[in-house]
Design a protein around this motif. Structure first.
Motif, PDB file in Angstrom:
ATOM      1  N   LEU A 192      48.312  44.671  51.919  1.00 43.53           N
ATOM      2  CA  LEU A 192      48.948  43.534  51.263  1.00 43.53           C
ATOM      3  C   LEU A 192      48.511  43.359  49.811  1.00 43.53           C
ATOM      4  N   SER A 193      47.359  43.951  49.438  1.00 46.76           N
ATOM      5  CA  SER A 193      46.818  43.644  48.116  1.00 46.76           C
ATOM      6  C   SER A 193      46.557  44.841  47.218  1.00 46.76           C
ATOM      7  N   ALA A 194      46.641  46.071  47.742  1.00 48.54           N
ATOM      8  CA  ALA A 194      46.352  47.247  46.921  1.00 48.54           C
ATOM      9  C   ALA A 194      47.324  47.340  45.758  1.00 48.54           C
ATOM     10  N   ARG A 195      46.814  47.650  44.585  1.00 47.21           N
ATOM     11  CA  ARG A 195      47.663  47.794  43.395  1.00 47.21           C
ATOM     12  C   ARG A 195      48.296  49.167  43.316  1.00 47.21           C
ATOM     13  N   SER A 196      47.714  50.137  43.995  1.00 41.11           N
ATOM     14  CA  SER A 196      48.206  51.508  43.962  1.00 41.11           C
ATOM     15  C   SER A 196      48.772  51.875  45.326  1.00 41.11           C
ATOM     16  N   PRO A 197      49.429  53.022  45.451  1.00 44.15           N
ATOM     17  CA  PRO A 197      49.817  53.498  46.768  1.00 44.15           C
ATOM     18  C   PRO A 197      48.573  53.631  47.652  1.00 44.15           C
ATOM     19  N   LEU A 198      48.741  53.381  48.925  1.00 48.59           N
ATOM     20  CA  LEU A 198      47.630  53.402  49.874  1.00 48.59           C
ATOM     21  C   LEU A 198      47.908  54.439  50.945  1.00 48.59           C
TER      22      LEU A 198
END
Length: 297
Positions: A264-270
């Motif tokens: 929900l919070s990652a700025r990049s692809p996970l």
């Protein structure tokens, strides 16, 4: 490095974001499949007319054909009906033997639908392969993978994550870094005292040394809540790779774990490596006589 990738596509922007990420993670000689799941309504509501399924399937194929043409890619098409989107995607991944499932994180896209509803949560426990999540707007803002980051704590899961990240970094000619977040939550009951500043400094130094011996991995060590620190760290990398304990990433996602918060919070692809993905890698390595993916430099 992923040879068989399935992408969850729907009518929302999340499908475009997922396709963009899948193109970067799929091996040049790999197989890319666009998947669509239409809902199987209870027979009591839709009757027993087979034309219902045929019509929904045709709509799905048309949507995927358009997505494939718009993206300008060569990809297979897979349409299936299921009680939930999540169940359908996982059944499709298992049926196709996929080693990676890619979904988008648009609020009303695939991921938003996957993470809502008790039935869906139950169906998603034990993901059959690794899961990659594209952030909203990734199709428009996609950049080359200049740096790949890893959530690392020395556990077997993080060792596997670092090994996979190392292989991806080699393929993309990217830098490799790792973050270890040391954290002691406030106690709600009486117990051993929390470590003081000197003890924390010592543990941070040990963590820094643990990463430094891995080789060409830039170490990042902080004291703080892991999900929050990893989310901030993700803003400085082009892909964040994490391992998963228990029953795979979705099982952890629905229990408020680090993986869920990062989704929900990652700025990049996970990229979340499930237990099933790690076991599959170990099994494949054993069958062909090679060493399994590890973090060894």
């Amino acid at each position: 490095m992923f040879k068989n990738v399935i992408v969850g596509v729907d009518a929302q922007d999340g499908g475009h974001d997922a396709i963009a990420l899948a193109r970067q993670l799929c091996d040049e000689e790999g197989v890319l499949t666009l998947g669509y799941v239409y809902p199987l309504e209870p027979r009591a509501w839709r009757g027993t007319i087979p034309a219902y399924d045929a019509g929904r399937g045709a709509d799905g194929r048309q949507l995927l054909e358009h997505a494939r043409q718009e993206a300008g890619i060569e990809a297979q098409i897979h349409v299936v009906g299921s009680s939930t989107v999540g169940r359908g995607l996982h059944e499709s991944a298992e049926a196709l033997g996929a080693d990676l499932l890619v979904v988008g994180s648009a609020r009303r896209g695939i991921l938003g639908r996957v993470l809502v509803g008790d039935d869906t949560r139950v169906a998603l426990n034990g993901a059959p392969c690794a899961v990659a999540i594209a952030p909203a707007g990734y199709a428009q803002d996609r950049a080359a993978m200049g740096e790949i980051g890893v959530g690392y704590d020395g556990s077997p899961e993080s060792e596997h994550a670092l090994g996979v990240a190392r292989r991806l970094a080699e393929e993309h000619h990217a830098q490799l870094s790792a973050l270890d977040a040391i954290f002691f939550p406030a106690r709600l009951v009486v117990g051993p005292p929390l470590p003081d500043a000197a003890m924390i400094d010592g543990m941070l130094q040990e963590a820094r040394e643990r990463i430094a011996v891995l080789g060409d991995v830039e170490p990042h060590v902080v004291y703080g809540e892991p999900a929050e620190e990893l989310a901030m760290y993700s803003a400085s990398v082009d892909l964040l790779v994490v391992g998963s304990r228990s029953y795979g990433p979705i099982g952890r996602l629905v229990h408020g774990s680090t993986a869920r918060q990062l989704a929900l919070s990652a700025r990049s692809p996970l990229l979340v490596l499930t237990r099933a993905a790690r076991e599959a890698e170990q099994s494949a390595a054993s069958s062909d006589g090679r060493e399994p993916v590890t973090a060894t430099a």
